[in-house]
Design a protein around this motif. Structure first.
Motif, PDB file in Angstrom:
ATOM      1  N   SER A  86       0.866  -1.018  -0.063  1.00  0.00           N
ATOM      2  CA  SER A  86       0.047   0.015  -0.044  1.00  0.00           C
ATOM      3  C   SER A  86       0.680   1.247  -0.046  1.00  0.00           C
ATOM      4  O   SER A  86       0.647   2.254  -0.843  1.00  0.00           O
ATOM      5  N   GLN A  87       2.046   1.344   0.855  1.00  0.00           N
ATOM      6  CA  GLN A  87       2.792   2.609   0.787  1.00  0.00           C
ATOM      7  C   GLN A  87       3.581   2.883  -0.470  1.00  0.00           C
ATOM      8  O   GLN A  87       3.548   3.893  -0.787  1.00  0.00           O
ATOM      9  N   LEU A  88       4.103   1.653  -0.835  1.00  0.00           N
ATOM     10  CA  LEU A  88       4.977   1.826  -1.981  1.00  0.00           C
ATOM     11  C   LEU A  88       3.768   2.328  -3.386  1.00  0.00           C
ATOM     12  O   LEU A  88       4.257   3.144  -3.999  1.00  0.00           O
ATOM     13  N   SER A  89       2.831   1.788  -3.232  1.00  0.00           N
ATOM     14  CA  SER A  89       1.814   2.202  -4.571  1.00  0.00           C
ATOM     15  C   SER A  89       1.456   3.574  -4.202  1.00  0.00           C
ATOM     16  O   SER A  89       1.266   4.315  -5.345  1.00  0.00           O
ATOM     17  N   SER A  90       1.266   4.144  -2.893  1.00  0.00           N
ATOM     18  CA  SER A  90       0.719   5.479  -2.779  1.00  0.00           C
ATOM     19  C   SER A  90       2.011   6.711  -3.190  1.00  0.00           C
ATOM     20  O   SER A  90       1.598   7.647  -3.312  1.00  0.00           O
ATOM     21  N   ILE A  91       2.953   5.861  -3.308  1.00  0.00           N
ATOM     22  CA  ILE A  91       3.743   6.923  -3.961  1.00  0.00           C
ATOM     23  C   ILE A  91       4.380   6.594  -5.399  1.00  0.00           C
ATOM     24  O   ILE A  91       5.263   7.486  -5.943  1.00  0.00           O
ATOM     25  N   GLY A  92       3.392   6.202  -6.120  1.00  0.00           N
ATOM     26  CA  GLY A  92       3.697   5.841  -7.246  1.00  0.00           C
ATOM     27  C   GLY A  92       4.668   4.573  -7.612  1.00  0.00           C
ATOM     28  O   GLY A  92       5.028   4.738  -9.037  1.00  0.00           O
ATOM     29  N   SER A  93       4.939   3.792  -6.824  1.00  0.00           N
ATOM     30  CA  SER A  93       5.890   2.855  -7.063  1.00  0.00           C
ATOM     31  C   SER A  93       5.271   1.239  -6.712  1.00  0.00           C
ATOM     32  O   SER A  93       5.744   0.652  -5.672  1.00  0.00           O
ATOM     33  N   PRO A  94       4.252   0.921  -7.312  1.00  0.00           N
ATOM     34  CA  PRO A  94       3.550  -0.402  -7.248  1.00  0.00           C
ATOM     35  C   PRO A  94       4.282  -1.498  -7.233  1.00  0.00           C
ATOM     36  O   PRO A  94       5.292  -1.200  -8.082  1.00  0.00           O
ATOM     37  N   ILE A  95       4.388  -2.483  -6.627  1.00  0.00           N
ATOM     38  CA  ILE A  95       5.357  -3.560  -6.785  1.00  0.00           C
ATOM     39  C   ILE A  95       4.920  -4.535  -7.985  1.00  0.00           C
ATOM     40  O   ILE A  95       3.774  -4.385  -8.285  1.00  0.00           O
ATOM     41  N   LYS A  96       6.013  -5.078  -8.767  1.00  0.00           N
ATOM     42  CA  LYS A  96       5.755  -5.898 -10.007  1.00  0.00           C
ATOM     43  C   LYS A  96       4.904  -6.912  -9.538  1.00  0.00           C
ATOM     44  O   LYS A  96       5.003  -7.759  -8.684  1.00  0.00           O
ATOM     45  N   GLY A  97       3.773  -6.900 -10.354  1.00  0.00           N
ATOM     46  CA  GLY A  97       2.573  -7.733 -10.276  1.00  0.00           C
ATOM     47  C   GLY A  97       1.577  -8.023  -9.475  1.00  0.00           C
ATOM     48  O   GLY A  97       0.724  -8.653  -9.304  1.00  0.00           O
TER      49      GLY A  97
END
Length: 234
Positions: free
Chosen positions: A173-184
Motif C-alpha cells: 500500500s505505501q509503495l503504491s501510494s508514492i507511485g511505485s507499485p510492486i511488480k505483479g
C-alpha cells in the motif's frame, strides 16, 4: 549465527533453519501460511508433515505460527516447534525486536532514492485492501517503513525495505501510494500480473534473539527462481 542452507523436502518445502524449538522456511508465491476459506492446504500443515516425516512422530505435531506473509509474497516465515518458544517469539515480535528486511521490485523508481514513509492505513475487509492516507483518518493505523534503492535493472529497480510497523499490506500500500507499485501487484496498481500470480515482494532477511538459547539468529532467504530476481542477485 547466520544460516542460509536450504533443505528441500518432498512437498517442495524449503527449510532455511531448524533446531529443537524453531523452524524457518522460504515461502513460495501462492502458499498460504494458515488455513483460510479457500480450503487450500496451508504452509503450516506442510511444515507439520515435514516434522512428522523427518522425526517419525506419532500423533499430532505441535507447530505455532509466529507471523504471516501475504499469499502472493515470498520469503522467510518463522514457526515455533515448541509451546515454550511460541509465547517468547510472540512477545519478541510484538515488541518489534525482530528485524525484518524485504526486497521489492518496482517499475517506477521512487523519489528520493532513499526515504522514510509515514502513512495511516485503513483496511477495507470487503476487498481485502488497505488505503494509505497522509493524515490520520477514522479507524486507520499509523504505518512507518524505510526504503532505499539498492539496484537498477533494465526496466525495474530493486528496493530494500525495513518495517517499523507491521500493518495489513503495508509495503504494498505505501509503495503504491508514492507511485511505485510492486511488480505483479494488480491490487495496488501494477499494470499486469506475474506469470506465477505472485508479486515481486520477498521477505529477504530476519534477525532476532533465539527464544531459548538467546543466540542471535540471522537468516537470508534465497530469491525466487525467476530471471528478474536472478538479475537482482548478480
Amino acid at each position: 549465527m547466520s544460516k542460509d542452507k536450504i533443505i528441500s523436502h518432498k512437498n517442495n518445502l524449503q527449510v532455511i533453519y531448524e533446531d529443537n524449538h524453531i523452524i524457518i522456511v522460504n515461502k513460495r508465491a501462492g502458499d498460504i501460511v494458515q488455513g483460510d476459506k479457500t480450503g487450500d492446504k496451508p504452509l503450516s500443515d506442510v511444515v507439520k508433515d515435514y516434522i512428522k516425516d523427518k522425526y517419525n512422530k506419532p500423533g499430532n505435531v505441535y507447530l505455532g505460527v509466529v507471523h504471516r506473509l501475504d499469499r502472493p509474497t515470498t520469503g522467510i516465515v518463522l514457526f515455533s516447534k515448541t509451546s515454550k518458544a511460541l509465547p517468547r517469539l510472540n512477545k519478541l515480535f510484538a515488541e518489534k525486536k525482530a528485524k525484518k528486511t524485504y526486497w521489492a521490485i518496482v517499475k517506477q523508481p521512487p523519489e528520493p532514492v532513499q526515504n522514510t514513509l509515514i502513512h495511516w492505513l485503513k483496511k477495507n475487509p470487503k476487498n481485502n485492501k488497505s488505503t494509505a492516507y497522509t493524515k490520520e483518518v477514522k479507524d486507520s493505523k499509523k504505518a512507518i517503513l524505510h526504503y532505499k534503492t539498492i539496484k537498477s535493472l533494465d526496466n525495474y529497480v530493486l528496493l530494500e525495505v525495513e518495517l517499523e510497523t507491521g500493518r495489513h499490506h503495508q509495503i504494498r500500500s505505501q509503495l503504491s501510494s508514492i507511485g511505485s507499485p510492486i511488480k505483479g501487484d494488480l491490487k495496488y496498481g501494477f499494470e499486469r500480473s506475474n506469470k506465477d500470480a505472485g508479486i515481486s515482494l520477498h521477505a529477504r532477511r530476519l534477525e532476532f534473539v533465539h527464544p531459548v538459547s538467546k543466540e542471535i539468529i540471522n537468516v537470508t532467504a534465497p530469491l525466487p527462481n525467476d530471471p528478474i530476481w536472478k538479475a537482482c542477485d548478480d
